[in-house]
Design a protein around this motif. Sequence first.
Motif, PDB file in Angstrom:
ATOM      1  N   LEU A  68       0.840  -1.203   0.000  1.00  0.00           N
ATOM      2  CA  LEU A  68       0.000   0.000   0.000  1.00  0.00           C
ATOM      3  C   LEU A  68       0.875   1.253   0.000  1.00  0.00           C
ATOM      4  O   LEU A  68       1.967   1.250   0.554  1.00  0.00           O
ATOM      5  CB  LEU A  68      -0.915   0.011   1.235  1.00  0.00           C
ATOM      6  N   PRO A  69       0.382   2.351  -0.598  1.00  0.00           N
ATOM      7  CA  PRO A  69       1.165   3.598  -0.573  1.00  0.00           C
ATOM      8  C   PRO A  69       1.111   4.261   0.800  1.00  0.00           C
ATOM      9  O   PRO A  69       0.053   4.311   1.425  1.00  0.00           O
ATOM     10  CB  PRO A  69       0.442   4.467  -1.623  1.00  0.00           C
ATOM     11  N   PHE A  70       2.238   4.760   1.265  1.00  0.00           N
ATOM     12  CA  PHE A  70       2.268   5.495   2.534  1.00  0.00           C
ATOM     13  C   PHE A  70       3.645   6.150   2.676  1.00  0.00           C
ATOM     14  O   PHE A  70       4.594   5.793   1.983  1.00  0.00           O
ATOM     15  CB  PHE A  70       2.016   4.561   3.733  1.00  0.00           C
ATOM     16  N   GLU A  71       3.727   7.122   3.563  1.00  0.00           N
ATOM     17  CA  GLU A  71       5.023   7.662   3.997  1.00  0.00           C
ATOM     18  C   GLU A  71       5.092   7.669   5.517  1.00  0.00           C
ATOM     19  O   GLU A  71       5.884   6.964   6.111  1.00  0.00           O
ATOM     20  CB  GLU A  71       5.246   9.081   3.447  1.00  0.00           C
ATOM     21  N   CYS A  72       4.244   8.505   6.162  1.00  0.00           N
ATOM     22  CA  CYS A  72       4.370   8.669   7.619  1.00  0.00           C
ATOM     23  C   CYS A  72       3.645   7.572   8.388  1.00  0.00           C
ATOM     24  O   CYS A  72       4.025   7.256   9.513  1.00  0.00           O
ATOM     25  CB  CYS A  72       3.838  10.025   8.047  1.00  0.00           C
ATOM     26  N   ALA A  73       2.593   7.002   7.817  1.00  0.00           N
ATOM     27  CA  ALA A  73       1.760   5.981   8.476  1.00  0.00           C
ATOM     28  C   ALA A  73       1.091   6.510   9.736  1.00  0.00           C
ATOM     29  O   ALA A  73       0.585   5.749  10.540  1.00  0.00           O
ATOM     30  CB  ALA A  73       2.564   4.715   8.789  1.00  0.00           C
ATOM     31  N   SER A  74       1.107   7.822   9.932  1.00  0.00           N
ATOM     32  CA  SER A  74       0.580   8.366  11.181  1.00  0.00           C
ATOM     33  C   SER A  74      -0.209   9.664  10.981  1.00  0.00           C
ATOM     34  O   SER A  74      -0.301  10.478  11.887  1.00  0.00           O
ATOM     35  CB  SER A  74       1.726   8.580  12.171  1.00  0.00           C
ATOM     36  N   GLY A  75      -0.724   9.904   9.773  1.00  0.00           N
ATOM     37  CA  GLY A  75      -1.702  10.975   9.606  1.00  0.00           C
ATOM     38  C   GLY A  75      -1.188  12.339   9.183  1.00  0.00           C
ATOM     39  O   GLY A  75      -1.974  13.284   9.100  1.00  0.00           O
ATOM     40  N   THR A  76       0.092  12.482   8.894  1.00  0.00           N
ATOM     41  CA  THR A  76       0.591  13.838   8.608  1.00  0.00           C
ATOM     42  C   THR A  76       0.861  14.123   7.131  1.00  0.00           C
ATOM     43  O   THR A  76       0.826  15.276   6.717  1.00  0.00           O
ATOM     44  CB  THR A  76       1.883  14.127   9.399  1.00  0.00           C
ATOM     45  N   CYS A  77       1.155  13.114   6.316  1.00  0.00           N
ATOM     46  CA  CYS A  77       1.660  13.407   4.964  1.00  0.00           C
ATOM     47  C   CYS A  77       0.601  13.337   3.857  1.00  0.00           C
ATOM     48  O   CYS A  77       0.713  14.027   2.857  1.00  0.00           O
ATOM     49  CB  CYS A  77       2.801  12.457   4.623  1.00  0.00           C
ATOM     50  N   GLY A  78      -0.394  12.509   3.990  1.00  0.00           N
ATOM     51  CA  GLY A  78      -1.428  12.369   2.965  1.00  0.00           C
ATOM     52  C   GLY A  78      -1.119  11.329   1.900  1.00  0.00           C
ATOM     53  O   GLY A  78      -1.902  11.147   0.970  1.00  0.00           O
ATOM     54  N   ALA A  79       0.017  10.643   2.005  1.00  0.00           N
ATOM     55  CA  ALA A  79       0.423   9.713   0.939  1.00  0.00           C
ATOM     56  C   ALA A  79      -0.453   8.466   0.858  1.00  0.00           C
ATOM     57  O   ALA A  79      -0.426   7.755  -0.156  1.00  0.00           O
ATOM     58  CB  ALA A  79       1.879   9.300   1.139  1.00  0.00           C
ATOM     59  N   CYS A  80      -1.231   8.165   1.888  1.00  0.00           N
ATOM     60  CA  CYS A  80      -2.026   6.930   1.896  1.00  0.00           C
ATOM     61  C   CYS A  80      -3.462   7.172   1.442  1.00  0.00           C
ATOM     62  O   CYS A  80      -4.353   6.388   1.762  1.00  0.00           O
ATOM     63  CB  CYS A  80      -2.015   6.300   3.288  1.00  0.00           C
ATOM     64  N   PRO A 138     -10.232  13.059  12.549  1.00  0.00           N
ATOM     65  CA  PRO A 138     -10.761  14.026  11.570  1.00  0.00           C
ATOM     66  C   PRO A 138      -9.872  15.263  11.419  1.00  0.00           C
ATOM     67  O   PRO A 138      -9.956  15.950  10.415  1.00  0.00           O
ATOM     68  CB  PRO A 138     -12.130  14.400  12.155  1.00  0.00           C
ATOM     69  N   GLU A 139      -9.024  15.555  12.400  1.00  0.00           N
ATOM     70  CA  GLU A 139      -8.162  16.749  12.305  1.00  0.00           C
ATOM     71  C   GLU A 139      -6.782  16.402  11.753  1.00  0.00           C
ATOM     72  O   GLU A 139      -5.864  17.239  11.779  1.00  0.00           O
ATOM     73  CB  GLU A 139      -7.972  17.400  13.685  1.00  0.00           C
ATOM     74  N   ALA A 140      -6.571  15.190  11.257  1.00  0.00           N
ATOM     75  CA  ALA A 140      -5.238  14.786  10.796  1.00  0.00           C
ATOM     76  C   ALA A 140      -4.700  15.773   9.749  1.00  0.00           C
ATOM     77  O   ALA A 140      -5.394  16.083   8.781  1.00  0.00           O
ATOM     78  CB  ALA A 140      -5.291  13.386  10.198  1.00  0.00           C
ATOM     79  N   PRO A 141      -3.461  16.266   9.915  1.00  0.00           N
ATOM     80  CA  PRO A 141      -2.903  17.213   8.940  1.00  0.00           C
ATOM     81  C   PRO A 141      -2.884  16.654   7.517  1.00  0.00           C
ATOM     82  O   PRO A 141      -3.052  17.398   6.551  1.00  0.00           O
ATOM     83  CB  PRO A 141      -1.478  17.445   9.452  1.00  0.00           C
ATOM     84  N   GLY A 142      -2.718  15.351   7.374  1.00  0.00           N
ATOM     85  CA  GLY A 142      -2.650  14.739   6.048  1.00  0.00           C
ATOM     86  C   GLY A 142      -3.946  14.848   5.269  1.00  0.00           C
ATOM     87  O   GLY A 142      -3.975  14.672   4.042  1.00  0.00           O
ATOM     88  N   ARG A 143      -5.056  15.184   5.950  1.00  0.00           N
ATOM     89  CA  ARG A 143      -6.351  15.308   5.252  1.00  0.00           C
ATOM     90  C   ARG A 143      -6.381  16.465   4.264  1.00  0.00           C
ATOM     91  O   ARG A 143      -7.282  16.557   3.445  1.00  0.00           O
ATOM     92  CB  ARG A 143      -7.486  15.462   6.276  1.00  0.00           C
ATOM     93  N   LYS A 144      -5.364  17.341   4.336  1.00  0.00           N
ATOM     94  CA  LYS A 144      -5.348  18.492   3.408  1.00  0.00           C
ATOM     95  C   LYS A 144      -5.246  18.034   1.950  1.00  0.00           C
ATOM     96  O   LYS A 144      -5.563  18.806   1.041  1.00  0.00           O
ATOM     97  CB  LYS A 144      -4.183  19.438   3.747  1.00  0.00           C
ATOM     98  N   VAL A 145      -4.837  16.794   1.714  1.00  0.00           N
ATOM     99  CA  VAL A 145      -4.736  16.326   0.325  1.00  0.00           C
ATOM    100  C   VAL A 145      -6.065  15.739  -0.164  1.00  0.00           C
ATOM    101  O   VAL A 145      -6.193  15.418  -1.344  1.00  0.00           O
ATOM    102  CB  VAL A 145      -3.620  15.258   0.156  1.00  0.00           C
ATOM    103  N   ASP A 196     -15.614  11.089  -0.511  1.00  0.00           N
ATOM    104  CA  ASP A 196     -15.371   9.650  -0.382  1.00  0.00           C
ATOM    105  C   ASP A 196     -13.875   9.313  -0.309  1.00  0.00           C
ATOM    106  O   ASP A 196     -13.502   8.152  -0.374  1.00  0.00           O
ATOM    107  CB  ASP A 196     -16.037   8.885  -1.533  1.00  0.00           C
ATOM    108  N   GLU A 197     -13.012  10.324  -0.178  1.00  0.00           N
ATOM    109  CA  GLU A 197     -11.573  10.033  -0.042  1.00  0.00           C
ATOM    110  C   GLU A 197     -11.204   9.905   1.436  1.00  0.00           C
ATOM    111  O   GLU A 197     -11.743  10.621   2.284  1.00  0.00           O
ATOM    112  CB  GLU A 197     -10.744  11.130  -0.711  1.00  0.00           C
ATOM    113  N   ILE A 198     -10.282   9.007   1.706  1.00  0.00           N
ATOM    114  CA  ILE A 198      -9.879   8.737   3.091  1.00  0.00           C
ATOM    115  C   ILE A 198      -8.359   8.655   3.184  1.00  0.00           C
ATOM    116  O   ILE A 198      -7.665   8.479   2.175  1.00  0.00           O
ATOM    117  CB  ILE A 198     -10.454   7.393   3.601  1.00  0.00           C
ATOM    118  N   LEU A 199      -7.857   8.807   4.413  1.00  0.00           N
ATOM    119  CA  LEU A 199      -6.463   8.447   4.707  1.00  0.00           C
ATOM    120  C   LEU A 199      -6.503   7.046   5.288  1.00  0.00           C
ATOM    121  O   LEU A 199      -7.095   6.826   6.353  1.00  0.00           O
ATOM    122  CB  LEU A 199      -5.860   9.415   5.728  1.00  0.00           C
ATOM    123  N   MET A 200      -5.872   6.109   4.634  1.00  0.00           N
ATOM    124  CA  MET A 200      -5.961   4.715   5.104  1.00  0.00           C
ATOM    125  C   MET A 200      -5.318   4.539   6.483  1.00  0.00           C
ATOM    126  O   MET A 200      -5.700   3.655   7.233  1.00  0.00           O
ATOM    127  CB  MET A 200      -5.300   3.777   4.097  1.00  0.00           C
TER     128      MET A 200
END
Length: 342
Positions: free
Chosen positions: A30-42, A56-63, A68-72
């Motif tokens: 699976l695609p990822f970088e931080c695995a912890s909600g900050t980067c948006g890569a997942c 819901p406040e995860a910084p990575g949500r900015k992407v 229907d899009e989620i951060l895995m």
Amino acid sequence: MADRAGRQVSFEAAAGERILHAGLLAGAGLPFECASGTCGACKAQRVAGEVVDLWPEAPGRKVLRAEDEILMCQTTCVGDVALALRGSLASPPDPVIRRQRGTMRRTDILTPDIALFEVDLDTPIDYQPGQFALVGIEGIPGLRAYSMTRHEPGAPRLNFLVRRVPDGGFSSTLFARAVPARTVEIVGPLGKAVFRPEEMRPFLAIAGGSGIAGMLGILDRTRSVGHCSLYPSELVFGLRDSASAYLLDVLEEAVEATDGGLQITVAFSHGEAEPDLVRRHPALRFNTGFVHEIGLARAIALRDCKPVHFLAGPPLMVDAAMRGLVVEAKISPTEIRYDRFG
Ligand code: FES
């Protein structure tokens, strides 16, 4: 889950388990970088099924652009779920990612906000220099990403550098005055910004603040194989000022061990290095300015040596360094390795 080429992968997640973690532990690429909600890569698109957003406040949500899009890494599922990726599934993680329990204790306080920790594991995990792991403490929701500061894959322990986050329940717990050994959950190893001695190439590492942790793991490995004596390499370490400096003794020792093969520049963003600090660390170089700018100058100077570039630090710093290397130094993105978290 399907990627844009139609390749599919399926796996099971336990109740409350994050989709990304379940997939990686099952061996899915699976695609990822931080695995912890900050980067948006997942980022992924929910095609069917019910999901729950755990942060819901995860910084990575900015992407995220659509409902229907989620951060895995911050989403769990209720029953069967179908997801789609805009990009491609990668090869299964290597080394294999595992989950296990350990005992974490603080080993050294470096500054009021930076400390070293060690986790005793039930069994050693195989990992590469530069990788990180997710750490969770019982009773505190979520997992945090920390890089391994040493490279001892055969030893049943991991070492981390932790920066205290203002109002962060997790790090405040670890920095509490009389912190007892804590039972922790470890998920790892993770991360693509790894050093491979078999590539037989010099490197230029640019690290801001606690991003130095993964670079310490790389230096540990280079030292054990005598890499820098054969392939002269550099590290630029960015800190705020002399008063907040840490680990300079460790870095000085790393330089001395290479007999000139490794050069380390400490870049202070707020003011010049104090004379006493310079005098106490004759093996280190000091400069004033932002780490990504000083790193860029070194990248341009070293271009003909064709080094591998490592970036580590806060996402804004990594993005600025990446932009400079690609746009101004004309370095191919394939020559730059980084994992954004922090
Ligand atoms: Fe999920 Fe970074 S991997 S936000």
